[in-house]
Design an enzyme around this catalytic site. Structure first.
Site, PDB file in Angstrom:
ATOM      1  N   ASP A 135       0.853  -1.179   0.000  1.00 46.48           N
ATOM      2  CA  ASP A 135       0.000   0.000   0.000  1.00 46.48           C
ATOM      3  C   ASP A 135       0.899   1.242   0.000  1.00 46.48           C
ATOM      4  O   ASP A 135       1.870   1.316   0.763  1.00 46.48           O
ATOM      5  CB  ASP A 135      -0.895  -0.001   1.243  1.00 46.48           C
ATOM      6  CG  ASP A 135      -1.996   1.049   1.153  1.00 46.48           C
ATOM      7  OD1 ASP A 135      -3.035   0.730   0.561  1.00 46.48           O
ATOM      8  OD2 ASP A 135      -1.793   2.172   1.659  1.00 46.48           O
ATOM      9  N   ASN A 143      -2.659  13.006  -3.112  1.00 43.82           N
ATOM     10  CA  ASN A 143      -3.746  13.519  -3.953  1.00 43.82           C
ATOM     11  C   ASN A 143      -4.168  14.920  -3.519  1.00 43.82           C
ATOM     12  O   ASN A 143      -4.404  15.797  -4.363  1.00 43.82           O
ATOM     13  CB  ASN A 143      -4.950  12.571  -3.892  1.00 43.82           C
ATOM     14  CG  ASN A 143      -4.796  11.374  -4.814  1.00 43.82           C
ATOM     15  OD1 ASN A 143      -4.088  11.441  -5.823  1.00 43.82           O
ATOM     16  ND2 ASN A 143      -5.441  10.274  -4.465  1.00 43.82           N
ATOM     17  N   HIS A 148      -4.997  14.828  -8.260  1.00 43.92           N
ATOM     18  CA  HIS A 148      -5.256  13.434  -8.630  1.00 43.92           C
ATOM     19  C   HIS A 148      -4.441  12.997  -9.843  1.00 43.92           C
ATOM     20  O   HIS A 148      -4.114  11.808  -9.985  1.00 43.92           O
ATOM     21  CB  HIS A 148      -6.744  13.232  -8.896  1.00 43.92           C
ATOM     22  CG  HIS A 148      -7.580  13.285  -7.646  1.00 43.92           C
ATOM     23  ND1 HIS A 148      -7.712  12.209  -6.796  1.00 43.92           N
ATOM     24  CD2 HIS A 148      -8.302  14.290  -7.096  1.00 43.92           C
ATOM     25  CE1 HIS A 148      -8.495  12.542  -5.770  1.00 43.92           C
ATOM     26  NE2 HIS A 148      -8.872  13.801  -5.940  1.00 43.92           N
ATOM     27  N   ASP A 152      -2.167   9.719 -10.002  1.00 48.85           N
ATOM     28  CA  ASP A 152      -2.144   8.691 -11.053  1.00 48.85           C
ATOM     29  C   ASP A 152      -0.720   8.405 -11.511  1.00 48.85           C
ATOM     30  O   ASP A 152      -0.346   7.246 -11.740  1.00 48.85           O
ATOM     31  CB  ASP A 152      -2.996   9.144 -12.245  1.00 48.85           C
ATOM     32  CG  ASP A 152      -4.484   9.141 -11.932  1.00 48.85           C
ATOM     33  OD1 ASP A 152      -4.875   8.559 -10.900  1.00 48.85           O
ATOM     34  OD2 ASP A 152      -5.245   9.731 -12.723  1.00 48.85           O
ATOM     35  N   GLU A 178      -4.737   2.442  -4.199  1.00 50.05           N
ATOM     36  CA  GLU A 178      -3.286   2.531  -4.083  1.00 50.05           C
ATOM     37  C   GLU A 178      -2.701   1.234  -3.540  1.00 50.05           C
ATOM     38  O   GLU A 178      -1.600   1.208  -2.999  1.00 50.05           O
ATOM     39  CB  GLU A 178      -2.877   3.702  -3.174  1.00 50.05           C
ATOM     40  CG  GLU A 178      -3.230   3.543  -1.708  1.00 50.05           C
ATOM     41  CD  GLU A 178      -4.646   4.013  -1.356  1.00 50.05           C
ATOM     42  OE1 GLU A 178      -4.895   4.228  -0.169  1.00 50.05           O
ATOM     43  OE2 GLU A 178      -5.465   4.165  -2.280  1.00 50.05           O
TER      44      GLU A 178
END
Length: 281
Positions: A135, A143, A148, A152, A178
């Site tokens: 994770d 973010n 965002h 990505d 994630e």
């Protein structure tokens, strides 16, 4: 009876032929064209013998047989070849389209890794190995701070790092926002632990150029054993408990299931947590 034999002959001939390339189509076309040419020649010859019996032919029978059978062979062979190539093109195109669709249905569009469904399907075929759940630490803050699109880019970069280090011999998937999963097969536990630590250090030491920003990220993970007595939910629950321990003990670390205290309550809670996560995905 004759109909069944013809159907069995046709199905067997086509069923053994996989139209996945032009060489296969050409070989099938040659076989079928040759057969059709013999059949056409036989039919024309039979018809000429009938016409000769009724004294309808204007030329000697041998001459008409030579001309008629020659034309029949050429026409039957050419038409069958054209039909086979036309059908072969359609089948090859359909097969490739189906393969592309299957690959797309198994692939996470952002990272290019396996998606959750494909990973679980492949996982179900494995009896022994090791499951790593990773994770990205504080991904929500990334973010919120960078946007965002930058998030990505971080996911894509981490996915590339995992694929680069793990290689094609093990399965790598993105199973959540994630969250990543790696399935290690036919690898000694000590080697798995070494690879997992290399993954963690590689991610931590690599700056990610994300949306005009240089971002440093870390990952936390939990490593669990796969055994024939545990399905995906049970193994995922064990790895998730180890991941939770890695998160609560400072992040940027890998915790092994083998190092966790075992208790029925913890196992039950971990399984419930895994089931909730699976149903929510």
């Amino acid at each position: 009876m004759l109909k069944k034999k013809i159907e069995a002959w046709v199905i067997r001939d086509i069923g053994l032929t996989e139209f996945d390339n032009w060489d296969t189509v050409f070989r099938f076309a040659m076989r079928l064209s040759t057969r059709n040419s013999f059949i056409a020649c036989f039919m024309v010859a039979a018809l000429l013998f009938v016409l000769h019996a009724f004294d309808v032919l204007l030329n000697p029978l041998t001459r008409d047989l030579a001309i008629g059978c020659g034309i029949a062979v050429i026409v039957a062979f050419a038409l069958t070849m054209l039909c086979c190539f036309y059908m072969g093109y359609a089948v090859i195109h359909l097969a490739r389209t189906r393969l592309e669709f299957r690959q797309l249905s198994r692939t996470d569009m952002l990272s290019g890794l396996l998606n959750r469904r494909a990973f679980i399907e492949d996982f179900s075929q494995v009896e022994r190995g090791h499951l790593l759940i990773l994770d990205i630490d504080r991904f929500k803050q990334i973010n919120d701070r960078y946007g965002h699109l930058a998030g990505d880019d971080v996911i894509v970069s981490v996915a590339a790092t995992l694929t680069e280090i793990v290689g094609p011999s093990h399965l790598v998937a993105r199973i959540g926002g994630e969250e990543f999963a790696i399935l290690f097969q036919d690898t000694a536990f000590a080697e798995v632990v070494s690879t997992v630590e290399l993954l963690r250090r590689s991610v931590a030491n690599r700056l990610i150029e994300a949306y005009h920003q240089s971002i440093a990220v870390t990952v936390s993970g939990g490593l669990a054993d796969i055994t024939p007595l545990r399905d995906f939910s049970a193994v995922y629950a064990a790895a998730d408990r180890a991941l939770y321990m890695a998160k609560t003990s400072g992040r940027n670390r890998i915790v092994l299931e083998r190092d966790l205290p075992r208790s029925p309550q913890a196992e039950s809670a971990g399984t419930a947590l895994a089931d909730t996560a699976i149903s929510a995905a």
